[in-house]
Structure formats: structure tokens, C-alpha cells
Write an enzyme that holds these catalytic residues in place. Sequence first.
Site, PDB file in Angstrom:
ATOM      1  CD  GLU A 184      -6.151  34.561  90.908  1.00 25.74           C
ATOM      2  OE1 GLU A 184      -5.690  34.484  91.767  1.00 25.74           O
ATOM      3  OE2 GLU A 184      -7.272  35.162  90.484  1.00 25.74           O
ATOM      4  CD  GLU A 395     -10.422  31.980  89.714  1.00 28.86           C
ATOM      5  OE1 GLU A 395     -10.671  32.722  90.654  1.00 28.86           O
ATOM      6  OE2 GLU A 395      -9.307  31.255  89.773  1.00 28.86           O
TER       7      GLU A 395
END
Length: 498
Positions: A184, A395
Site C-alpha cells: 500500500e 487484499e
Amino acid sequence: MSRFPDNFLWGGATSAAQCEGGRCLDGKGLSHLDYVYYRGPKGFCNFVLKEDYEYAKEHETELNFPNRRGIDFYHRYKEDIALLAEMGFKSFRMSISWTRLFPTGKEEKPCPEGVEFYHNVFKELHKYNIEPLVTMVHYEMPIGFIDEFDGWLSDKIIPYCFKYMKFLIDEYKDEVKYWLTFNEINMVCAVPYLGGGIILDRYEPMPVPSSPKGFKLTEEANRKWDQKSHQALHHQFIASAMIVKYAHETAPQCLIGNMFNLHHLYPETPSPENAFRAHQETEFNMFFSDVMAKGYYPKWILSYYRKNGIDIKWYDNYEEILANGKVDFISLSYYLSSIVTADPERQEKIGQFIRRLKNPYLKDSEFGWQIDPIALRISLNELRDRFNLPIYIVENGLGAFEELGEDKTVHDTYRISYLRSHIEAIADAIEDGVDIIGYTPWGCIDLVSCSLVSMSKRYGFIYVDADDEGNGTYDRYRKDSFYWYKKVIASNGEDLSD
Ligand code: BG6
């Protein structure tokens, strides 16, 4: 006939910092998440200010640091991998802990016990034909780099990180095909400590976006925040591109992806102003992948920097480095969507993080995350058009407070329903022509929550008997979703029924 390709990589995802435990064992050093402490079952913990950090260091012996315990994957990986294999996993996303290999980040040679540990994990995965998907840096860095360099704010961290990443490729290239550089990467702009090891002073307070109180930042505070986070981001882009180039040259069998948190945004109303605001925020969400997949900064962000007085100290030859280090596939996490308005009174910008407005058409998770599988389908289509690269969804999932029942299981029908709707959206996107290569839902085995730094918020198909204080047997139990996901994988995504 399944809508998913035959070799689709069904699996699940974890990170070293949140599951390994064994913090100081076998020479391991401490990393920045090891200094984030527990503040109650609903207390946000990872938005670290200077005084929090100093407090954690001063009270190290008294405070509760759940990440240091994790779920003891360090000792139980064989048992855990056997459970994942029982579900039929084809892929397992994990990260390597930088400080298990290089305890302070500065050692010339890695710690042999750490090197061996990951060889053993990969061997165990391959025993069951599970393909490892490895994140090189998942919210972790040697703690000393925070004090010495202010985390990723300084370019001095780049050679140390490159040495670590280079070692990973050299050592594990024949055991690991799929790699991600930074988890991320956009989080450095939203949560600077978590994503970049940057400690904020009081003048640039960290907001708690989902807190009803919230607060507004002054323009000056916003600018300072942007300045720091974009400078740190620049250094991460450089380190990432350098290792992609190195891997392409020395280990062509490896594929390397970026990883960003996909945040789908709708305009609150069809007014052109709101639509433009949504467009701007979407461009910002995509900007991180633009740099990593296209190999250059888009013009609009350079103009944003100019207009907002953000003065990036560009790394030498950065244009060439970025152009030569383009990723092989796009990867993303996806949990929720939200809506934006152009009305500054109702929605403010905090650093590069926008406060979320609620979408009345969607349901919330118990943590207020709005559940929206259709937004995933829309975004996957947009990503196909923008990058024309394979996409790995690394995810996704539903966090919930859960307890083990007397029947030694958890009846997590809400999780099944969340995952089912998202898998359906992925199948639809594949039919739309999006090249999706895998799906690894987050926290396939319960682990420490990142935002709450606690065991209470769980995502797993497998329940771990450990509480926020570290009590419990740490034994593993199959939830209802375990059996459901096993069926999904066995049918290659065709059988999503209860
Ligand atoms: C992602 C992170 O943002 O979300 C994970 O990559 C994290 O590390 C996951 O755990 C879920 O967030 P949380 O706060 O519910 O654990």
C-alpha cells in the site's frame, strides 16, 4: 465451466509484522510497528505522533505491543501452512521482515537464522504446491532508521533498503516467483508513520478519519504534511524502481508488482463540481500506480506540487530510474468505497487523505467500512484500460469482532456473504475482459489488526485463540468460512453457495 482461468491463484494474505511474533528471537531486530502499542479494543493506534513514539520508547517494559507477539507464525508456520493447504490454497501472500534479516538495517551480512527461516517457509509452501507471493516491505523498517533518518524522508535509507531487497532476489529468486515491493505505497501520504516511518509533530496532527470528532488542519499544516509525505514517497518509488530493474536483469523468472490501496470514489451528486472532485481524487488514487507502472510522474501532480508549494528534492537521475523500473503487474488491496463532495465545509482534505462521506446506498461493516463489490468491478475495468497489465487482488475482506463458540468454531456468515459478493464482482470483471491472475483475501488466518493493533478485529478463515493482552492457547480453529472457501477453491470459483 468456471469464469476463472484454470491457473487462478486462490489464496490468502498476511504480513510478517502482524503474524510472525518472535520479535527478538534468533537475532531479530525491532522495527517501527513494534513500537505501536495497544490502546483498548477500539483505540486507533497507528497514527503515531512524536509524543506517542517517545512515550512508547520510555515505557517499553510496561506497554502492550501485540505486533511483537503476532500469532506466533514464527513457530507455528508448518501447522498454519497445512491448514491453508487443506483449504486448497494455490497462493500465499506473506512478507519478509527486514529486521529478521538485517536487525538494524546496517549489517553487511544477513542474520543466518532469519535467512533459514524463510527458506523453510518457502519449502513448506512448495510441499503443498502453494505459490508464495512475497511483499518486500510491508509496513516495516528498522527502528533506528526512524531516529537517524526520519524514516523515508531521507534518501539515506535508499541504499540500505536496496541492499535488503537485492539480497531477497539473490537468495530466494528460485523459490519465489511473485514479488511486491511496498505494501500500500499510497499509505505514506495518508498515514505517514505506518507507511513511511515519519513522526508527526503537534503542528501537523494526525486525524482519525473515522472518528466522529475529527478535526481540520490548517492550510500550512496540510502543506507541511504533503511536503513530507511526497518526499518520502519519492524515495520509495526510487527504491522500488531500482529493485525492479535489478530483478529484471538478474532474475527474469520473477515478476514484480506494485501494491496500492484502491479507494473507489463516487461524486455525492451529479453536479459537475462534485464529479470533478471525484475525478481528481480518483486520479490521486491512481497516481501511485501511474509512476510505478508507466515509469514517470504525471503532469498534473507536478502542477499540483508547484501550486501548493511542494518542493520535492528529486533523486539524481530519477527519471531514468523510474523509466527503467516499471512493474510487471498491478496489485491492490480493496475494502470499501466512499463518496466525495466539492463542498469544503462538508468534506475536508487532510494531507492527501479525504474524510469519507457515507453512501446511503451501501451497508457498513461494524467498523464503518462501506461494503461495495460493484465498485471493485468498476475499478478493475478502469485499471485494465489504464495499464493493460495483469492484476493480482492481494487484499480484500471483512474485519469483525469474533469469539470462539462453545462448539469451537465461529459461524461467520457475514464474512461468507462479503467474500461471495466480491468474488462474484471479480468473476464479472474477468468476463468484462480484465486479466486477473489471483485473489488473496486479507488475514486468511486471524492476525493483529493494523489500525487497532489488537487481536479483536479478525479477518480469518481460521480463528486464533489469542486475545489483545496476549492471553490464550494460540491454538487454531476452523471457522465456517474455512469450509466455504475450500469449496470455492475446489470449484475454481463456481460454487459460491452456503
Ligand atoms: C491493509 C494493510 O491496509 O489493511 C494490512 O495492508 C491491514 O496490513 C489491512 O491489516 C486491514 O486493516 P486493519 O486495520 O483492519 O487490520
